[in-house]
Design a protein around this motif. Structure first.
Motif, PDB file in Angstrom:
ATOM      1  N   MET A   8       0.823  -1.208   0.000  1.00  0.00           N
ATOM      2  CA  MET A   8       0.000   0.000   0.000  1.00  0.00           C
ATOM      3  C   MET A   8       0.867   1.272   0.000  1.00  0.00           C
ATOM      4  O   MET A   8       0.521   2.282  -0.614  1.00  0.00           O
ATOM      5  CB  MET A   8      -0.959  -0.013   1.196  1.00  0.00           C
ATOM      6  CG  MET A   8      -1.941  -1.174   1.092  1.00  0.00           C
ATOM      7  SD  MET A   8      -3.112  -1.248   2.449  1.00  0.00           S
ATOM      8  CE  MET A   8      -4.274   0.018   1.986  1.00  0.00           C
ATOM      9  N   ILE A   9       2.003   1.192   0.672  1.00  0.00           N
ATOM     10  CA  ILE A   9       2.918   2.348   0.718  1.00  0.00           C
ATOM     11  C   ILE A   9       3.492   2.599  -0.682  1.00  0.00           C
ATOM     12  O   ILE A   9       3.495   3.722  -1.185  1.00  0.00           O
ATOM     13  CB  ILE A   9       4.037   2.101   1.766  1.00  0.00           C
ATOM     14  CG1 ILE A   9       3.437   2.100   3.183  1.00  0.00           C
ATOM     15  CG2 ILE A   9       5.149   3.136   1.640  1.00  0.00           C
ATOM     16  CD1 ILE A   9       4.319   1.515   4.270  1.00  0.00           C
ATOM     17  N   GLU A  10       3.929   1.515  -1.316  1.00  0.00           N
ATOM     18  CA  GLU A  10       4.507   1.655  -2.673  1.00  0.00           C
ATOM     19  C   GLU A  10       3.506   2.277  -3.631  1.00  0.00           C
ATOM     20  O   GLU A  10       3.815   3.184  -4.385  1.00  0.00           O
ATOM     21  CB  GLU A  10       4.885   0.266  -3.209  1.00  0.00           C
ATOM     22  CG  GLU A  10       6.329  -0.103  -2.936  1.00  0.00           C
ATOM     23  CD  GLU A  10       6.587  -1.555  -3.299  1.00  0.00           C
ATOM     24  OE1 GLU A  10       7.320  -2.189  -2.531  1.00  0.00           O
ATOM     25  OE2 GLU A  10       6.026  -2.047  -4.326  1.00  0.00           O
ATOM     26  N   LYS A  11       2.269   1.773  -3.556  1.00  0.00           N
ATOM     27  CA  LYS A  11       1.215   2.240  -4.481  1.00  0.00           C
ATOM     28  C   LYS A  11       0.874   3.709  -4.215  1.00  0.00           C
ATOM     29  O   LYS A  11       0.656   4.481  -5.145  1.00  0.00           O
ATOM     30  CB  LYS A  11      -0.047   1.382  -4.309  1.00  0.00           C
ATOM     31  CG  LYS A  11       0.078   0.035  -4.968  1.00  0.00           C
ATOM     32  CD  LYS A  11      -0.083   0.223  -6.457  1.00  0.00           C
ATOM     33  CE  LYS A  11       0.161  -1.053  -7.202  1.00  0.00           C
ATOM     34  NZ  LYS A  11      -0.134  -0.935  -8.633  1.00  0.00           N
ATOM     35  N   ALA A  12       0.787   4.085  -2.946  1.00  0.00           N
ATOM     36  CA  ALA A  12       0.479   5.488  -2.611  1.00  0.00           C
ATOM     37  C   ALA A  12       1.566   6.399  -3.183  1.00  0.00           C
ATOM     38  O   ALA A  12       1.276   7.438  -3.779  1.00  0.00           O
ATOM     39  CB  ALA A  12       0.374   5.663  -1.101  1.00  0.00           C
ATOM     40  N   HIS A  13       2.802   5.971  -3.028  1.00  0.00           N
ATOM     41  CA  HIS A  13       3.915   6.806  -3.512  1.00  0.00           C
ATOM     42  C   HIS A  13       3.916   6.913  -5.038  1.00  0.00           C
ATOM     43  O   HIS A  13       4.326   7.935  -5.587  1.00  0.00           O
ATOM     44  CB  HIS A  13       5.246   6.252  -2.997  1.00  0.00           C
ATOM     45  CG  HIS A  13       5.440   6.534  -1.534  1.00  0.00           C
ATOM     46  ND1 HIS A  13       6.365   5.887  -0.744  1.00  0.00           N
ATOM     47  CD2 HIS A  13       4.809   7.407  -0.694  1.00  0.00           C
ATOM     48  CE1 HIS A  13       6.301   6.352   0.496  1.00  0.00           C
ATOM     49  NE2 HIS A  13       5.353   7.263   0.552  1.00  0.00           N
ATOM     50  N   GLN A  14       3.428   5.862  -5.711  1.00  0.00           N
ATOM     51  CA  GLN A  14       3.392   5.930  -7.183  1.00  0.00           C
ATOM     52  C   GLN A  14       2.510   7.077  -7.689  1.00  0.00           C
ATOM     53  O   GLN A  14       2.725   7.584  -8.775  1.00  0.00           O
ATOM     54  CB  GLN A  14       2.900   4.602  -7.769  1.00  0.00           C
ATOM     55  CG  GLN A  14       4.007   3.563  -7.828  1.00  0.00           C
ATOM     56  CD  GLN A  14       3.500   2.179  -8.188  1.00  0.00           C
ATOM     57  OE1 GLN A  14       2.387   2.006  -8.698  1.00  0.00           O
ATOM     58  NE2 GLN A  14       4.313   1.179  -7.907  1.00  0.00           N
ATOM     59  N   VAL A  15       1.472   7.457  -6.890  1.00  0.00           N
ATOM     60  CA  VAL A  15       0.639   8.595  -7.330  1.00  0.00           C
ATOM     61  C   VAL A  15       1.028   9.887  -6.590  1.00  0.00           C
ATOM     62  O   VAL A  15       0.303  10.878  -6.639  1.00  0.00           O
ATOM     63  CB  VAL A  15      -0.884   8.314  -7.161  1.00  0.00           C
ATOM     64  CG1 VAL A  15      -1.340   7.173  -8.035  1.00  0.00           C
ATOM     65  CG2 VAL A  15      -1.249   8.090  -5.693  1.00  0.00           C
ATOM     66  N   GLY A  16       2.122   9.837  -5.871  1.00  0.00           N
ATOM     67  CA  GLY A  16       2.620  11.050  -5.194  1.00  0.00           C
ATOM     68  C   GLY A  16       1.905  11.355  -3.886  1.00  0.00           C
ATOM     69  O   GLY A  16       2.017  12.467  -3.369  1.00  0.00           O
ATOM     70  N   ALA A  17       1.158  10.367  -3.340  1.00  0.00           N
ATOM     71  CA  ALA A  17       0.444  10.610  -2.072  1.00  0.00           C
ATOM     72  C   ALA A  17       1.334  10.243  -0.889  1.00  0.00           C
ATOM     73  O   ALA A  17       2.191   9.360  -0.995  1.00  0.00           O
ATOM     74  CB  ALA A  17      -0.838   9.773  -2.028  1.00  0.00           C
ATOM     75  N   ALA A  18       1.089  10.917   0.233  1.00  0.00           N
ATOM     76  CA  ALA A  18       1.746  10.535   1.488  1.00  0.00           C
ATOM     77  C   ALA A  18       0.943   9.384   2.096  1.00  0.00           C
ATOM     78  O   ALA A  18      -0.230   9.175   1.737  1.00  0.00           O
ATOM     79  CB  ALA A  18       1.754  11.722   2.437  1.00  0.00           C
ATOM     80  N   ILE A  19       1.561   8.649   3.026  1.00  0.00           N
ATOM     81  CA  ILE A  19       0.812   7.562   3.681  1.00  0.00           C
ATOM     82  C   ILE A  19       1.177   7.499   5.163  1.00  0.00           C
ATOM     83  O   ILE A  19       2.356   7.575   5.530  1.00  0.00           O
ATOM     84  CB  ILE A  19       0.999   6.210   2.945  1.00  0.00           C
ATOM     85  CG1 ILE A  19       0.199   5.090   3.645  1.00  0.00           C
ATOM     86  CG2 ILE A  19       2.453   5.831   2.764  1.00  0.00           C
ATOM     87  CD1 ILE A  19      -0.078   3.892   2.767  1.00  0.00           C
ATOM     88  N   LEU A  20       0.111   7.393   5.967  1.00  0.00           N
ATOM     89  CA  LEU A  20       0.279   7.265   7.422  1.00  0.00           C
ATOM     90  C   LEU A  20      -0.131   5.855   7.823  1.00  0.00           C
ATOM     91  O   LEU A  20      -1.177   5.352   7.399  1.00  0.00           O
ATOM     92  CB  LEU A  20      -0.602   8.288   8.156  1.00  0.00           C
ATOM     93  CG  LEU A  20      -0.573   8.229   9.691  1.00  0.00           C
ATOM     94  CD1 LEU A  20      -0.665   9.638  10.286  1.00  0.00           C
ATOM     95  CD2 LEU A  20      -1.666   7.360  10.296  1.00  0.00           C
ATOM     96  N   ILE A  21       0.706   5.219   8.634  1.00  0.00           N
ATOM     97  CA  ILE A  21       0.383   3.887   9.141  1.00  0.00           C
ATOM     98  C   ILE A  21       0.069   4.001  10.633  1.00  0.00           C
ATOM     99  O   ILE A  21       0.899   4.485  11.415  1.00  0.00           O
ATOM    100  CB  ILE A  21       1.563   2.892   8.938  1.00  0.00           C
ATOM    101  CG1 ILE A  21       2.017   2.866   7.470  1.00  0.00           C
ATOM    102  CG2 ILE A  21       1.183   1.500   9.434  1.00  0.00           C
ATOM    103  CD1 ILE A  21       1.000   2.401   6.468  1.00  0.00           C
TER     104      ILE A  21
END
Ligand code: C6P
Length: 404
Positions: A184-197
């Motif tokens: 999920m982190i990889e995919k979020a970064h592919q669209v330039g989004a930040a991700i909080l876990i």
């Protein structure tokens, strides 16, 4: 291999009686019990070095400051953050998430999207809803299947260049599902989004490696890992912590204050306004040392045994329905018995000294998904035993006879 008797002897509360019966504590998802080293460390702090930190030149203040910063370093190492200043002390997961969600106010505009998962605790829903109300951004939900697993194809479809931040727990508190956060982190970064876990339910069971995960934020509470209540961590990548404005204003978080303008302190102090929970922060380091001594691989292996044993034993009860049957799951069993309200079972087995949580577990959307008012949740820790599971199963069987 864990020496369970030795471990249990570390926890004074495990030998108290509740309602005249030996305590069986299966509410570890809500908070963990505390070993004697943690209890002693709290007393030692107040007896020997209590002073405010980062302020005084006097000896006690320096001792307290050093102990607080040593603890920050321990937490940095534990989660493998690149720099100690990427580790912010907070009062818990809720505080950490609110700090990030508030910070994003200045970064979002109407029409931007925030993705949350269907498996979230209210703490990881409400602050994002409030952010969307403030900014006009749109909250979108990553759906789950009947096993309580996130549907990744739907996640992929929801991601777009409108997505500004994704927020998801590492492990679900209500079902125990371990989410595929690396993907999920990889995919979020592919669209330039930040991700909080949201790691609140993960840190009691595993050691997160934030650099390997490459998450932008990782948050957790100290009280779920044998530490004191009122402690928590906000890990953020340096670039994000520099970009986000501070969450609260006050002492300690400033460089210069005039009535015309205030400039903020460097990291991590920019996010640590006011006197923190000094004893708590220091003792969180003690708790992490304690858990590392036991070893997270040992903890995970033993808790997996408890999960398998507990699942098999509970399924022997007629009318048993377990919610959350993900392939990747931690030692949480959420269940109901046909025809019986979860509160009734919870109350009756409490009379036998058995502590479980009943209700929606602060995850109402999950209960709505299954069309139930709540569940009974038994959440096991490394100090629990199979004999305790037997006691719970036996108590539930007897409760069932009384209620049906
Ligand atoms: N869940 C439970 O019984 P705080 O209250 O800030 O320490 O943690 C909030 C929180 C956030 N995310 C997850 C996944 C959580 O499980 C929790 C706390 C407890 O499940 C108490 S509601």
């Amino acid at each position: 291999m864990l020496d369970i008797n030795k471990i249990r002897a570390d926890f004074p509360i495990l030998s108290v009686k509740v309602n005249g019966k030996p305590l069986v504590y299966f509410d570890n998802g809500a908070t963990s019990q505390k070993p004697q080293v943690v209890i002693d460390a709290i007393a030692k702090y107040y007896q020997e070095i209590n002073a405010n930190i980062h302020r005084g030149v006097h000896t006690l203040s320096q001792l307290a400051t050093d102990a607080f910063e040593v603890s920050r370093g321990k937490i940095q190492q534990h989660i493998n953050a690149k720099f100690p200043y990427e580790v912010i002390f907070t009062s818990g997961t809720t505080h950490s998430i609110n700090a990030v969600a508030n910070g994003f106010t200045s970064l979002l505009k109407a029409g931007d999207e925030v993705l949350v998962s269907a498996l979230e605790h209210h703490s990881n829903i409400v602050p994002w809803q409030m952010l969307c109300e403030r900014t006009g951004a749109i909250l979108k939900v990553i759906p789950m299947n009947d096993q309580g697993e996130l549907i990744l194809s739907e996640y992929d479809n929801l991601l777009s260049n409108k997505t500004k931040i994704v927020t998801v727990n590492h492990i679900s508190n209500a079902l125990g599902t371990i989410n595929p956060i690396k993907y999920m982190i990889e995919k979020a970064h592919q669209v330039g989004a930040a991700i909080l876990i949201d790691g609140a339910q993960a840190v009691p069971h595993l050691k997160p490696n934030v650099q390997e995960l490459d998450c932008d934020f990782y948050v957790f509470s100290g009280h779920k890992i044998c530490g004191p209540t009122g402690t928590g961590i906000l890990y953020g990548k340096e670039k994000w912590l520099r970009k986000l404005p501070p969450y609260q204003g006050g002492g300690e978080m400033i460089k210069e204050v005039t009535f015309e303008k205030t400039t903020y302190a460097d990291l991590p102090h920019k996010f640590e306004a006011g006197t923190p929970n000094i004893a708590g922060g220091i003792v969180l380091g003690t708790a992490i040392d304690y858990m590392n001594e036991i070893g997270f691989e040992n903890i995970a292996a033993y808790e997996h045994e408890l999960l398998e044993y507990g699942t098999q034993k509970l399924l022997e009860i007629e009318g048993m329905k377990i919610f959350g049957t993900a392939l990747e799951k931690t030692s949480v069993i959420s269940f109901n018995i046909e025809g019986i309200h979860p509160y009734d079972i919870g109350t009756i087995i409490d009379n036998k000294g058995i502590a479980v949580r009943t209700g929606h577990h602060c995850a109402q959307p999950i209960m709505d998904f299954f069309k139930i008012p709540g569940t009974i949740r038994a959440s096991f820790a490394f100090y629990n035993t199979k004999e305790e599971i037997d006691s719970m199963v036996d108590a539930i069987k007897k409760a069932k006879l009384m209620l049906l």
